[in-house]
Write a protein that holds these residues in place. Structure first.
Motif, PDB file in Angstrom:
ATOM      1  N   VAL A  74       8.396   1.584   8.178  1.00  0.00           N
ATOM      2  CA  VAL A  74       7.530   0.666   7.447  1.00  0.00           C
ATOM      3  C   VAL A  74       7.167  -0.493   8.364  1.00  0.00           C
ATOM      4  O   VAL A  74       8.025  -1.116   8.967  1.00  0.00           O
ATOM      5  CB  VAL A  74       8.224   0.138   6.183  1.00  0.00           C
ATOM      6  CG1 VAL A  74       7.324  -0.829   5.437  1.00  0.00           C
ATOM      7  CG2 VAL A  74       8.632   1.296   5.283  1.00  0.00           C
ATOM      8  N   VAL A  75       5.878  -0.774   8.440  1.00  0.00           N
ATOM      9  CA  VAL A  75       5.396  -1.885   9.231  1.00  0.00           C
ATOM     10  C   VAL A  75       4.726  -2.877   8.305  1.00  0.00           C
ATOM     11  O   VAL A  75       3.901  -2.510   7.468  1.00  0.00           O
ATOM     12  CB  VAL A  75       4.373  -1.407  10.308  1.00  0.00           C
ATOM     13  CG1 VAL A  75       3.832  -2.575  11.091  1.00  0.00           C
ATOM     14  CG2 VAL A  75       5.013  -0.368  11.196  1.00  0.00           C
ATOM     15  N   TYR A  76       5.085  -4.147   8.407  1.00  0.00           N
ATOM     16  CA  TYR A  76       4.491  -5.182   7.560  1.00  0.00           C
ATOM     17  C   TYR A  76       3.522  -6.003   8.350  1.00  0.00           C
ATOM     18  O   TYR A  76       3.655  -6.267   9.479  1.00  0.00           O
ATOM     19  CB  TYR A  76       5.572  -6.090   6.987  1.00  0.00           C
ATOM     20  CG  TYR A  76       6.504  -5.357   6.056  1.00  0.00           C
ATOM     21  CD1 TYR A  76       6.133  -5.152   4.730  1.00  0.00           C
ATOM     22  CD2 TYR A  76       7.719  -4.859   6.486  1.00  0.00           C
ATOM     23  CE1 TYR A  76       6.975  -4.481   3.867  1.00  0.00           C
ATOM     24  CE2 TYR A  76       8.573  -4.187   5.635  1.00  0.00           C
ATOM     25  CZ  TYR A  76       8.191  -4.004   4.318  1.00  0.00           C
ATOM     26  OH  TYR A  76       9.014  -3.344   3.464  1.00  0.00           O
TER      27      TYR A  76
END
Length: 76
Positions: A74-76
């Motif tokens: 997951v990349v924010y």
């Protein structure tokens, strides 16, 4: 580029760690990037061997990292 680095390049087995040699200094990085920027096929061809071993090592590292990380990333 210093003579010491050129001698180290000739002495070392570049195929064992092409990523290190590519990122180490301008010995390979600068001329190779110039070949691609100018789109000069003769210059690019001179780097063919190094490009193949660099690609192989990058692909190997990608497979190792992919296999270690099966969970979603997951990349924010």
């Amino acid at each position: 580029v210093s003579l010491e680095r050129v001698e180290a390049f000739e002495r070392d087995d570049v195929a064992q760690n092409p990523i290190e040699w590519y990122t180490k200094d301008a010995l390979i990085h600068g001329p190779m990037n110039k070949a691609f920027r100018t789109r000069n096929p003769k210059l690019i061809h001179q780097f063919q061997y190094f490009l193949v071993i660099l690609h192989d090592q990058l692909e190997k590292l990608w497979h190792e990292q992919r296999d270690r990380r099966r969970a979603p990333f997951v990349v924010y």
